[in-house]
Scaffold this motif. Structure first.
Motif, PDB file in Angstrom:
ATOM      1  N   GLU A 219       0.845  -1.214   0.000  1.00  0.00           N
ATOM      2  CA  GLU A 219       0.000   0.000   0.000  1.00  0.00           C
ATOM      3  C   GLU A 219       0.875   1.258   0.000  1.00  0.00           C
ATOM      4  O   GLU A 219       0.509   2.275  -0.595  1.00  0.00           O
ATOM      5  CB  GLU A 219      -0.917   0.064   1.238  1.00  0.00           C
ATOM      6  N   ALA A 220       2.026   1.169   0.673  1.00  0.00           N
ATOM      7  CA  ALA A 220       2.916   2.334   0.727  1.00  0.00           C
ATOM      8  C   ALA A 220       3.441   2.660  -0.666  1.00  0.00           C
ATOM      9  O   ALA A 220       3.503   3.828  -1.058  1.00  0.00           O
ATOM     10  CB  ALA A 220       4.077   2.063   1.684  1.00  0.00           C
ATOM     11  N   LEU A 221       3.772   1.615  -1.419  1.00  0.00           N
ATOM     12  CA  LEU A 221       4.257   1.827  -2.797  1.00  0.00           C
ATOM     13  C   LEU A 221       3.153   2.420  -3.664  1.00  0.00           C
ATOM     14  O   LEU A 221       3.374   3.376  -4.416  1.00  0.00           O
ATOM     15  CB  LEU A 221       4.678   0.493  -3.410  1.00  0.00           C
ATOM     16  N   LYS A 258      17.982   7.052 -12.263  1.00  0.00           N
ATOM     17  CA  LYS A 258      17.255   8.202 -11.715  1.00  0.00           C
ATOM     18  C   LYS A 258      16.081   7.729 -10.839  1.00  0.00           C
ATOM     19  O   LYS A 258      15.866   8.234  -9.729  1.00  0.00           O
ATOM     20  CB  LYS A 258      16.733   9.069 -12.869  1.00  0.00           C
ATOM     21  N   ALA A 259      15.353   6.740 -11.351  1.00  0.00           N
ATOM     22  CA  ALA A 259      14.221   6.191 -10.593  1.00  0.00           C
ATOM     23  C   ALA A 259      14.722   5.571  -9.284  1.00  0.00           C
ATOM     24  O   ALA A 259      14.095   5.709  -8.229  1.00  0.00           O
ATOM     25  CB  ALA A 259      13.482   5.156 -11.430  1.00  0.00           C
ATOM     26  N   ALA A 260      15.879   4.904  -9.366  1.00  0.00           N
ATOM     27  CA  ALA A 260      16.447   4.251  -8.174  1.00  0.00           C
ATOM     28  C   ALA A 260      16.780   5.284  -7.106  1.00  0.00           C
ATOM     29  O   ALA A 260      16.515   5.080  -5.918  1.00  0.00           O
ATOM     30  CB  ALA A 260      17.696   3.462  -8.565  1.00  0.00           C
ATOM     31  N   ARG A 265      15.904   7.508  -1.859  1.00  0.00           N
ATOM     32  CA  ARG A 265      15.757   8.740  -1.062  1.00  0.00           C
ATOM     33  C   ARG A 265      14.429   8.714  -0.294  1.00  0.00           C
ATOM     34  O   ARG A 265      14.370   9.044   0.880  1.00  0.00           O
ATOM     35  CB  ARG A 265      15.836   9.959  -1.984  1.00  0.00           C
ATOM     36  N   ASP A 266      13.381   8.280  -0.970  1.00  0.00           N
ATOM     37  CA  ASP A 266      12.065   8.201  -0.319  1.00  0.00           C
ATOM     38  C   ASP A 266      12.097   7.229   0.855  1.00  0.00           C
ATOM     39  O   ASP A 266      11.527   7.487   1.908  1.00  0.00           O
ATOM     40  CB  ASP A 266      10.987   7.753  -1.322  1.00  0.00           C
ATOM     41  N   PHE A 267      12.764   6.092   0.659  1.00  0.00           N
ATOM     42  CA  PHE A 267      12.834   5.109   1.741  1.00  0.00           C
ATOM     43  C   PHE A 267      13.595   5.691   2.934  1.00  0.00           C
ATOM     44  O   PHE A 267      13.134   5.632   4.071  1.00  0.00           O
ATOM     45  CB  PHE A 267      13.529   3.819   1.267  1.00  0.00           C
ATOM     46  N   ARG A 268      14.768   6.264   2.645  1.00  0.00           N
ATOM     47  CA  ARG A 268      15.617   6.757   3.740  1.00  0.00           C
ATOM     48  C   ARG A 268      14.998   7.942   4.472  1.00  0.00           C
ATOM     49  O   ARG A 268      15.265   8.161   5.642  1.00  0.00           O
ATOM     50  CB  ARG A 268      17.001   7.139   3.201  1.00  0.00           C
TER      51      ARG A 268
END
Ligand code: G4P
Length: 284
Positions: A219-221, A258-260, A265-268
Motif C-alpha cells: 500500500e505504501a508503494l 534516476k528512478a532508483a 531517497r524516499d525510503f531513507r
C-alpha cells in the motif's frame, strides 16, 4: 564511504575490540531496528569475555513498530537484553542507561567485595558504520563532553566520558564490520546506508528494496507513486515508478538510475513510512 574489509584487517580489528571490551563492564551492541539481524556481526559474541551485553535497537522511529515488537520478543526469547532507542530524538536513552546499570550490578558487587568502592560502571558502544554510535554517545554524555575529544592533543579511544554520576562510556565506539556472504544482507546494508560497496550494483540494490516493499508494504508503494494496481514483478514496478516520475531517457525508455535514486531517497527519508526490511518470521 567504501568499506573494504580484508582478513588481516578483520583479525586486527577483532583483537583490538577484544582488548577494549576487557576494560569495560557492559557492552552496548547497536543494531538497526529496520534490519536487526543483518546489522549485527556474530564476531562480537565471540569476544565478549563474559561481559554482559545489551542490544540497543537504534532508529526505532524508522522501523515498523509491529515488526520491531516481534524482534524484541525474538531476542528476549533467546536470552538477550534489548532496549529500543531513537537517539536522534532522545527516546529510550535513559532506559538503556538503566539496563546497563542492571546488567553491571553483579560485576560491581564483585568489585566491591574486592574492596574497590565507588568505581563508575564502564560501558562501550559497538556497532556497524552509520548505525548511530556517535549520536548515541553524544546523547549519553551531553554534547560538550563528546566534542572535547576532537580538540588537538586529546587522544581518542582512551577517555572515559561521564554519563551521570555512576556510569562512564568509552569515547570511541567499537566499529564492527558488516558481514555479508549472503547478497540479501549486502542489499539491506546498502539500502540503510551502512555500506557503499562497489560490488553491489545500485539498480540491483533498489530493485531488491522495491521487491521487499512490494512484499511487506504494497500500500505504501501504491500510495507514494500513485500506482492504482501494482504490477506483479519488482522490475515492472520499478519501471512504472520511473514512468510516473518522468525518469525517461531519449527514446522514451526509463532511466533506472534516476528512478532508483528517487526510491532510495524516499525510503531513507521515510516518505514510504516506517518500514522494516526483515522480520524474525522470515527465517522460519
Ligand atoms: P555512526 O557513528 O554509527 O557511524 O552513526 P551516526 O551516529 O553518525 O549516525 C548516522 C546517521 O543516523 C545520522 O544521520 C544520525 O542522525 C542518524 N541517526 C542516529 N540515530 C538515529 C535514530 O535513532 N533515529 C534516526 N531517525 N536517525 C538516527 P545523518 O543523515 O548522517 O545526519 P543527520 O540526519 O543527523 O543530519
Amino acid at each position: 564511504m567504501t568499506i573494504q574489509w580484508y582478513p588481516g584487517h578483520m583479525a586486527k580489528a577483532t583483537r583490538e575490540l577484544e582488548e577494549y571490551i576487557k576494560r569495560v563492564d557492559v557492552v552496548v551492541e547497536l543494531a538497526d531496528a529496520r534490519i536487526p539481524e543483518a546489522s549485527r556481526n556474530p564476531v562480537l559474541n565471540e569476544v565478549l569475555s563474559g561481559r554482559p551485553k545489551v542490544i540497543a535497537m537504534m532508529k526505532k522511529d524508522m522501523a515498523d513498530d509491529v515488526v520491531t515488537k516481534e524482534w524484541q520478543q525474538h531476542f528476549s526469547q533467546n536470552g538477550e537484553s534489548v532496549v529500543l532507542v531513537n537517539a536522534k530524538h532522545n527516546q529510550g536513552v535513559s532506559k538503556l542507561v538503566q539496563e546497563v546499570k542492571r546488567l553491571a550490578k553483579p560485576r560491581m558487587e564483585a568489585l566491591q567485595k574486592k574492596g574497590i568502592q565507588n568505581r563508575a560502571i564502564r560501558a562501550m558502544i559497538v556497532g556497524i558504520p552509520n548505525v548511530g554510535k556517535s549520536t548515541l554517545i553524544n546523547r549519553l554524555v551531553g554534547k560538550n563532553q563528546a566534542d572535547t575529544g576532537d580538540k588537538p592533543g586529546v587522544t581518542k579511544g582512551n577517555r572515559w566520558l561521564k554519563v551521570g554520576k555512576q556510569m562512564e562510556v568509552l569515547d570511541t565506539p567499537g566499529i564492527l564490520w558488516p558481514k555479508f556472504e549472503d547478497p540479501e544482507v549486502g542489499y539491506k546494508l546498502a539500502i540503510t546506508g551502512a555500506i557503499k560497496d562497489e560490488r553491489l550494483v545500485f539498480q540491483d540494490v533498489v530493485l531488491y528494496l522495491i521487491q521487499q516493499l512490494h512484499k511487506r508494504y504494497p500500500e505504501a508503494l501504491e500510495a507514494r507513486y500513485k500506482l492504482s494496481q501494482l504490477p506483479e514483478e519488482g522490475v515492472e514496478i520499478f519501471e512504472a515508478i520511473g514512468r510516473k516520475r518522468g525518469c525517461l531517457i531519449a527514446g522514451g525508455d526509463v532511466d533506472f538510475d534516476k528512478a532508483a535514486e528517487i526510491v532510495l531517497r524516499d525510503f531513507r527519508s521515510q516518505k514510504l513510512g516506517s518500514c522494516s526490511l526483515e522480520a524474525p518470521m522470515d527465517s522460519y
